[in-house]
Motif scaffolding. Structure first.
Motif, PDB file in Angstrom:
ATOM      1  N   ALA A 117       0.857  -1.190   0.000  1.00 11.56           N
ATOM      2  CA  ALA A 117       0.000   0.000   0.000  1.00 11.56           C
ATOM      3  C   ALA A 117       0.891   1.237   0.000  1.00 11.56           C
ATOM      4  O   ALA A 117       1.981   1.226   0.567  1.00 11.56           O
ATOM      5  N   THR A 118       0.424   2.299  -0.626  1.00 13.94           N
ATOM      6  CA  THR A 118       1.150   3.568  -0.622  1.00 13.94           C
ATOM      7  C   THR A 118       0.330   4.607   0.138  1.00 13.94           C
ATOM      8  O   THR A 118      -0.887   4.704  -0.042  1.00 13.94           O
ATOM      9  N   VAL A 119       1.008   5.370   0.980  1.00 12.32           N
ATOM     10  CA  VAL A 119       0.368   6.417   1.778  1.00 12.32           C
ATOM     11  C   VAL A 119       1.183   7.679   1.607  1.00 12.32           C
ATOM     12  O   VAL A 119       2.384   7.711   1.924  1.00 12.32           O
ATOM     13  N   GLY A 120       0.560   8.751   1.095  1.00  7.71           N
ATOM     14  CA  GLY A 120       1.285   9.984   0.832  1.00  7.71           C
ATOM     15  C   GLY A 120       0.643  11.187   1.493  1.00  7.71           C
ATOM     16  O   GLY A 120      -0.559  11.190   1.794  1.00  7.71           O
ATOM     17  N   PHE A 121       1.464  12.216   1.706  1.00  7.85           N
ATOM     18  CA  PHE A 121       1.029  13.441   2.366  1.00  7.85           C
ATOM     19  C   PHE A 121       1.388  14.651   1.500  1.00  7.85           C
ATOM     20  O   PHE A 121       2.535  14.792   1.071  1.00  7.85           O
ATOM     21  N   SER A 122       0.406  15.502   1.206  1.00  7.60           N
ATOM     22  CA  SER A 122       0.604  16.738   0.445  1.00  7.60           C
ATOM     23  C   SER A 122       1.220  16.427  -0.921  1.00  7.60           C
ATOM     24  O   SER A 122       0.605  15.735  -1.729  1.00  7.60           O
ATOM     25  N   MET A 123       2.438  16.911  -1.197  1.00  5.14           N
ATOM     26  CA  MET A 123       3.067  16.577  -2.472  1.00  5.14           C
ATOM     27  C   MET A 123       3.194  15.067  -2.630  1.00  5.14           C
ATOM     28  O   MET A 123       2.979  14.511  -3.707  1.00  5.14           O
ATOM     29  N   GLY A 124       3.540  14.378  -1.537  1.00  3.87           N
ATOM     30  CA  GLY A 124       3.626  12.917  -1.569  1.00  3.87           C
ATOM     31  C   GLY A 124       2.293  12.270  -1.860  1.00  3.87           C
ATOM     32  O   GLY A 124       2.232  11.191  -2.476  1.00  3.87           O
ATOM     33  N   ALA A 125       1.189  12.908  -1.448  1.00  2.00           N
ATOM     34  CA  ALA A 125      -0.138  12.377  -1.751  1.00  2.00           C
ATOM     35  C   ALA A 125      -0.426  12.466  -3.241  1.00  2.00           C
ATOM     36  O   ALA A 125      -0.976  11.533  -3.845  1.00  2.00           O
ATOM     37  N   ALA A 126      -0.058  13.597  -3.854  1.00  3.63           N
ATOM     38  CA  ALA A 126      -0.221  13.724  -5.311  1.00  3.63           C
ATOM     39  C   ALA A 126       0.634  12.693  -6.040  1.00  3.63           C
ATOM     40  O   ALA A 126       0.199  12.105  -7.039  1.00  3.63           O
ATOM     41  N   VAL A 127       1.842  12.441  -5.525  1.00  2.00           N
ATOM     42  CA  VAL A 127       2.721  11.448  -6.143  1.00  2.00           C
ATOM     43  C   VAL A 127       2.119  10.051  -6.052  1.00  2.00           C
ATOM     44  O   VAL A 127       2.198   9.269  -7.002  1.00  2.00           O
ATOM     45  N   THR A 128       1.481   9.717  -4.914  1.00  2.00           N
ATOM     46  CA  THR A 128       0.864   8.391  -4.788  1.00  2.00           C
ATOM     47  C   THR A 128      -0.261   8.208  -5.805  1.00  2.00           C
ATOM     48  O   THR A 128      -0.429   7.116  -6.363  1.00  2.00           O
ATOM     49  N   LEU A 129      -1.020   9.273  -6.081  1.00  2.00           N
ATOM     50  CA  LEU A 129      -2.102   9.170  -7.063  1.00  2.00           C
ATOM     51  C   LEU A 129      -1.536   9.003  -8.473  1.00  2.00           C
ATOM     52  O   LEU A 129      -2.023   8.175  -9.258  1.00  2.00           O
ATOM     53  N   LEU A 130      -0.501   9.782  -8.798  1.00  3.54           N
ATOM     54  CA  LEU A 130       0.124   9.639 -10.113  1.00  3.54           C
ATOM     55  C   LEU A 130       0.738   8.253 -10.272  1.00  3.54           C
ATOM     56  O   LEU A 130       0.629   7.621 -11.328  1.00  3.54           O
ATOM     57  N   HIS A 131       1.397   7.764  -9.221  1.00  3.71           N
ATOM     58  CA  HIS A 131       2.035   6.444  -9.269  1.00  3.71           C
ATOM     59  C   HIS A 131       1.002   5.339  -9.437  1.00  3.71           C
ATOM     60  O   HIS A 131       1.169   4.424 -10.266  1.00  3.71           O
ATOM     61  N   THR A 157       6.735  22.063 -19.539  1.00  2.00           N
ATOM     62  CA  THR A 157       5.303  21.929 -19.848  1.00  2.00           C
ATOM     63  C   THR A 157       4.579  21.525 -18.571  1.00  2.00           C
ATOM     64  O   THR A 157       5.179  20.917 -17.676  1.00  2.00           O
ATOM     65  N   ILE A 158       3.318  21.835 -18.486  1.00  2.00           N
ATOM     66  CA  ILE A 158       2.540  21.497 -17.293  1.00  2.00           C
ATOM     67  C   ILE A 158       2.272  19.993 -17.285  1.00  2.00           C
ATOM     68  O   ILE A 158       1.674  19.464 -18.229  1.00  2.00           O
ATOM     69  N   PRO A 159       2.698  19.268 -16.242  1.00  2.00           N
ATOM     70  CA  PRO A 159       2.449  17.825 -16.193  1.00  2.00           C
ATOM     71  C   PRO A 159       0.990  17.515 -15.898  1.00  2.00           C
ATOM     72  O   PRO A 159       0.219  18.392 -15.488  1.00  2.00           O
ATOM     73  N   VAL A 160       0.624  16.266 -16.100  1.00  2.00           N
ATOM     74  CA  VAL A 160      -0.746  15.835 -15.836  1.00  2.00           C
ATOM     75  C   VAL A 160      -1.032  15.987 -14.343  1.00  2.00           C
ATOM     76  O   VAL A 160      -0.174  15.736 -13.497  1.00  2.00           O
ATOM     77  N   SER A 161      -2.226  16.431 -14.005  1.00  2.00           N
ATOM     78  CA  SER A 161      -2.582  16.679 -12.607  1.00  2.00           C
ATOM     79  C   SER A 161      -3.288  15.461 -12.011  1.00  2.00           C
ATOM     80  O   SER A 161      -3.812  14.615 -12.738  1.00  2.00           O
ATOM     81  N   PRO A 162      -3.312  15.340 -10.672  1.00  2.00           N
ATOM     82  CA  PRO A 162      -3.954  14.182 -10.040  1.00  2.00           C
ATOM     83  C   PRO A 162      -5.414  13.992 -10.431  1.00  2.00           C
ATOM     84  O   PRO A 162      -5.873  12.865 -10.623  1.00  2.00           O
ATOM     85  N   VAL A 163      -6.170  15.086 -10.553  1.00  2.00           N
ATOM     86  CA  VAL A 163      -7.594  14.946 -10.858  1.00  2.00           C
ATOM     87  C   VAL A 163      -7.823  14.377 -12.261  1.00  2.00           C
ATOM     88  O   VAL A 163      -8.888  13.800 -12.539  1.00  2.00           O
ATOM     89  N   GLU A 164      -6.836  14.490 -13.136  1.00  2.00           N
ATOM     90  CA  GLU A 164      -6.964  13.978 -14.496  1.00  2.00           C
ATOM     91  C   GLU A 164      -6.714  12.476 -14.600  1.00  2.00           C
ATOM     92  O   GLU A 164      -7.133  11.862 -15.580  1.00  2.00           O
ATOM     93  N   VAL A 165      -6.012  11.904 -13.615  1.00  2.00           N
ATOM     94  CA  VAL A 165      -5.628  10.484 -13.722  1.00  2.00           C
ATOM     95  C   VAL A 165      -6.185   9.625 -12.604  1.00  2.00           C
ATOM     96  O   VAL A 165      -6.023   8.404 -12.628  1.00  2.00           O
ATOM     97  N   VAL A 166      -6.861  10.242 -11.618  1.00  2.00           N
ATOM     98  CA  VAL A 166      -7.299   9.466 -10.458  1.00  2.00           C
ATOM     99  C   VAL A 166      -8.303   8.379 -10.845  1.00  2.00           C
ATOM    100  O   VAL A 166      -8.404   7.337 -10.191  1.00  2.00           O
ATOM    101  N   HIS A 167      -9.040   8.577 -11.941  1.00  2.00           N
ATOM    102  CA  HIS A 167     -10.021   7.574 -12.363  1.00  2.00           C
ATOM    103  C   HIS A 167      -9.356   6.308 -12.901  1.00  2.00           C
ATOM    104  O   HIS A 167     -10.009   5.267 -13.030  1.00  2.00           O
TER     105      HIS A 167
END
Length: 313
Positions: free
Chosen positions: A153-167, A222-232
């Motif tokens: 399991a991955t658990v992230g906080f703030s920037m780390g939370a966004a990284v867990t969603l992208l990962h 360039t602006i990277p993909v954001s968490p809300v775009e890939v969370v699905h």
């Protein structure tokens, strides 16, 4: 008066004798001797583990793109199949007190692996403030599998939370917990985020960043993909935790991520909670640990049932 005159003569004789020894090559100059002692002290400290907690074992890992990361492994009190890979927030590291407290408490229920992101703590490289750190989290997951944990399991906080969603949108894990994640980049709606953007964008801010514990890489081309775009795209069970008093990312970010994620996501809006590691209470850590264990057990039972049905057919 005579005693003071004698002391002055003694100091003069000692100073002359010391200078004569330095000229003849007997003994190092005072500054060289101090520098030598200081370098020996630094070397002895560097050889020691940075963690005082005996449950924390110092580890290192190399990312796919060749960045050396520094971190720790915290073994559970009793044998466990679940390994949790923790991801800290921006300007923090695995040595941050609040982060270690979370790791120690969560380590009662599972094994913990944590690596400082690139550009943070003792890790090498420079921070990209999110996108490249996906490789760092992947290195932590790989290390957890090497240590023998069957469920990750991955658990992230703030920037780390966004990284867990992208990962998790790109890699397979068994569960994901995102605490205080932004839903998108370039958030400037709060004073705290306006200060952070000055730090990462303004020339003076970038020069001051190492003082705050982070070494920044080049700005985004360039602006990277954001968490809300890939969370699905995340196939694993997802827990979103957000504080109602988050002074970096208001609660609307957690709600936006929940809407984008669909039915597989569960949102906990915590009354009175602030931001990330500093806002997490011991009770919340315990509830996250319970959710992780319950979720991974349910996932295992579903996989077993699916395999049994497939065998019968």
């Amino acid at each position: 008066m005579r005693q003071q005159h004698q002391r002055g003569q003694h100091r003069t004789r000692f100073r002359v004798r010391r200078q004569q020894q330095q000229v003849k090559g007997h003994g190092p100059p005072p500054l060289v001797g101090c520098a030598t002692r200081l370098s020996r002290r630094i070397a002895s400290v560097a050889q020691k583990s940075p963690f005082r907690n005996t449950r924390f074992t110092h580890v290192g890992q190399l990312t796919q793109d060749g960045v050396a990361l520094d971190g720790f492994h915290c073994a559970p009190y009793s044998p466990a199949d679940l390994g949790v890979v923790l991801a800290h927030g921006f300007c923090n590291s695995v040595s941050t007190v609040s982060f270690r407290r979370i790791a120690s408490r969560l380590g009662v229920q599972a094994g913990i692996v944590a690596l400082s992101f690139r550009g943070h703590g003792r890790s090498g490289g420079r921070s990209s403030v999110g996108p490249a750190e996906v490789n760092d989290l992947a290195a932590g997951v790989h290390l957890a599998r090497e240590l023998g944990y069957r469920k990750i399991a991955t658990v992230g906080f703030s920037m780390g939370a966004a990284v867990t969603l992208l990962h998790a949108s790109q890699h397979v894990v068994d569960a994901v917990v995102s605490v205080s994640s932004p839903s998108r980049w370039y958030i400037r709606q709060t004073p705290a985020m306006r200060r952070l953007h000055w730090l990462v964008e303004a020339p003076l801010g970038r020069r001051l960043a190492p003082v705050l514990g982070v070494r920044l890489g080049e700005p985004w081309a360039t602006i990277p993909v954001s968490p809300v775009e890939v969370v699905h795209r995340i196939g694993a069970p997802l827990l979103l935790v957000h504080g109602e008093r988050d002074h970096y990312f208001p609660a609307e970010h957690g709600l936006a991520l929940e809407r984008a994620a669909g039915e597989r996501a569960e949102l906990w809006l915590e009354p009175g909670m602030g931001h990330a590691e500093s806002g997490v209470t011991p009770d919340l850590v315990d509830r996250i640990g319970t959710w992780l264990n319950r979720t991974c057990i349910q996932t295992s039972m579903q996989q077993t049932s699916t395999r049994a049905v497939a065998c019968r057919q």
